[in-house]
Design an enzyme around this catalytic site. Structure first.
Site, PDB file in Angstrom:
ATOM      1  N   THR A 169     -28.604  52.220  55.118  1.00  0.00           N
ATOM      2  CA  THR A 169     -27.160  51.892  55.273  1.00  0.00           C
ATOM      3  C   THR A 169     -26.640  50.743  55.944  1.00  0.00           C
ATOM      4  O   THR A 169     -27.616  49.919  56.742  1.00  0.00           O
ATOM      5  CB  THR A 169     -26.859  53.104  56.234  1.00  0.00           C
ATOM      6  OG1 THR A 169     -27.046  54.408  55.336  1.00  0.00           O
ATOM      7  CG2 THR A 169     -25.463  53.107  56.885  1.00  0.00           C
ATOM      8  N   SER A 199     -22.119  62.314  54.676  1.00  0.00           N
ATOM      9  CA  SER A 199     -22.876  61.511  55.722  1.00  0.00           C
ATOM     10  C   SER A 199     -22.250  61.319  56.758  1.00  0.00           C
ATOM     11  O   SER A 199     -20.913  61.339  56.958  1.00  0.00           O
ATOM     12  CB  SER A 199     -22.795  60.128  55.022  1.00  0.00           C
ATOM     13  OG  SER A 199     -23.456  59.192  55.647  1.00  0.00           O
ATOM     14  N   ASP A 200     -22.807  61.024  57.908  1.00  0.00           N
ATOM     15  CA  ASP A 200     -22.223  60.540  59.251  1.00  0.00           C
ATOM     16  C   ASP A 200     -21.411  59.176  59.209  1.00  0.00           C
ATOM     17  O   ASP A 200     -20.443  58.764  59.897  1.00  0.00           O
ATOM     18  CB  ASP A 200     -23.327  60.596  60.346  1.00  0.00           C
ATOM     19  CG  ASP A 200     -24.040  59.252  59.902  1.00  0.00           C
ATOM     20  OD1 ASP A 200     -24.932  59.229  59.077  1.00  0.00           O
ATOM     21  OD2 ASP A 200     -24.091  58.121  60.522  1.00  0.00           O
ATOM     22  N   ILE A 220     -30.854  59.198  60.128  1.00  0.00           N
ATOM     23  CA  ILE A 220     -30.553  60.516  59.519  1.00  0.00           C
ATOM     24  C   ILE A 220     -29.170  61.083  59.894  1.00  0.00           C
ATOM     25  O   ILE A 220     -29.143  61.185  61.144  1.00  0.00           O
ATOM     26  CB  ILE A 220     -31.601  61.490  60.081  1.00  0.00           C
ATOM     27  CG1 ILE A 220     -33.098  61.019  59.741  1.00  0.00           C
ATOM     28  CG2 ILE A 220     -31.510  62.995  59.458  1.00  0.00           C
ATOM     29  CD1 ILE A 220     -33.431  61.270  58.460  1.00  0.00           C
ATOM     30  N   GLY A 221     -28.267  61.157  58.992  1.00  0.00           N
ATOM     31  CA  GLY A 221     -27.115  61.596  59.536  1.00  0.00           C
ATOM     32  C   GLY A 221     -26.805  62.531  60.285  1.00  0.00           C
ATOM     33  O   GLY A 221     -25.876  62.861  61.050  1.00  0.00           O
TER      34      GLY A 221
HETATM   35  N1  ASP Z   1     -26.774  57.689  57.946  1.00  0.00           N
HETATM   36  C1  ASP Z   1     -27.080  57.945  56.582  1.00  0.00           C
HETATM   37  C2  ASP Z   1     -26.750  58.924  56.115  1.00  0.00           C
HETATM   38  O1  ASP Z   1     -27.507  59.922  56.770  1.00  0.00           O
HETATM   39  C3  ASP Z   1     -28.248  57.054  56.083  1.00  0.00           C
HETATM   40  C4  ASP Z   1     -28.675  55.954  56.847  1.00  0.00           C
HETATM   41  O2  ASP Z   1     -28.169  55.530  57.577  1.00  0.00           O
HETATM   42  O3  ASP Z   1     -29.562  55.113  55.898  1.00  0.00           O
HETATM   43  O4  ASP Z   1     -26.029  59.276  55.205  1.00  0.00           O
END
Ligand code: ASP
Length: 307
Positions: A169, A199-200, A220-221
């Site tokens: 991301t 997603s976060d 991890i979101g």
């Molecule tokens: N935060 C993102 C998600 O969980 C993934 C990432 O940061 O690579 O959608």
């Protein structure tokens, strides 16, 4: 005031794999260099963040825009958000397909009374804006998905943060000459997720800014949402913590809760910070004098601060 900039391309386990580090470094430094020149030329923080997100989305090594990972059904659904610290305004798009730069939708939504759109609503908005249809799929991502399908997608996350070479991301945080702050984040998600998973990256948990600080997260979101990480750090600074202390406290909590995440941020005084609970966050910054990065930072240390 001295402009400041930090960008990221994800976080995860080590970059030791052959060539990974140099490929990521080259890419991040090139983007920081171009963006910082724009900042020196009076471009506003919000526009820098948009431009930076576009550049990172267009780079196929990162998991946003072109090069986004595939979800469990083999489709790409992207999410992005933008927050203008000056007027405390958040906008975002959730699970949008077939466009080149999801951050452009977040930008268009800054001026809309409805500022976060998802799925079919986002698709309708793309049509309204007459954005050209674009397929962000790369062969590399398709092959990764095909490989993981053989294992029945039993990995926690796609290869977005275990770097080979570095992918993840993306996010940009900027402070401009006028002291304005902004943050933007864009993602293809964590890979192999259920259809409709949110997603976060398009939530204040993953991307948040006020006139005191701005933060973009990766990892991890679900962990980022549980910590409400970006908003928590920014609000701590807004309430009087130094950004260094806000990162330290928030990452101590994230460690205690065994989260897998990272974040970058800048405060109104120009202090740059980054933090991670994993081995590495792929970040690069400009402190007004030089470009630096986090790629070889101490794996055992959690938060870092550059005045
Ligand atoms: N935060 C993102 C998600 O969980 C993934 C990432 O940061 O690579 O959608």
């Amino acid at each position: 005031m001295q402009p400041k900039l930090i960008i990221h391309g994800g976080a995860g386990s080590s970059l030791d794999e052959k060539g990974g580090l140099e490929i990521v470094r080259k890419s991040l430094h090139r983007i920081v260099d171009e963006l910082y020149n724009l900042l020196l030329g009076d471009t506003a923080a919000l526009d820098i963040v948009i431009r930076g997100c576009q550049m990172l989305e267009d780079d196929p090594i990162f998991n946003a825009g072109t090069g986004s990972v595939l979800q469990s059904d083999g489709q790409i659904r992207m999410s992005a958000s933008l927050m203008d610290g000056l007027n405390h305004r958040f906008s975002g798009v959730i699970n949008v397909s077939r466009i080149k730069n999801p951050i452009d939708l977040a930008r268009a939504l800054q001026e809309s009374p409805d500022r976060v759109l998802s799925d079919s609503g986002a698709a309708e908005f793309v049509r309204e804006l007459q954005m050209p249809v674009y397929n962000p799929l790369t062969d590399k991502r398709l092959n990764e998905w095909l490989e993981d399908r053989k294992q029945n997608f039993n990995r926690k996350m796609a290869n977005v943060v275990t770097v080979s070479p570095g992918t993840g991301t993306i996010g940009v945080v900027a402070l401009d000459k006028e002291g304005r702050l902004a943050a933007g984040t864009s993602t293809g998600g964590k890979g192999f997720e259920k259809i409709g998973r949110v997603s976060d990256s398009a939530m204040p948990a993953g991307n948040y800014a006020t006139d005191s600080a701005a933060v973009s997260c990766t990892g991890i979101g679900e962990d980022i949402i549980d910590e409400c990480l970006a908003a928590k750090i920014v609000i701590r600074v807004t309430d009087g913590f130094s950004i260094k202390a806000a990162f330290e406290r928030s990452f101590a909590e994230a460690h205690e809760h065994k989260r897998d995440l990272g974040a970058i941020g800048i405060d109104a005084g120009g202090t740059i910070n980054w933090g991670k609970t994993c081995d590495v966050i792929l970040a690069a910054f400009h402190d007004g004098e030089k470009i630096g990065d986090s790629l070889e930072a101490d794996k055992g240390k959690s938060t870092f601060s550059v005045e």
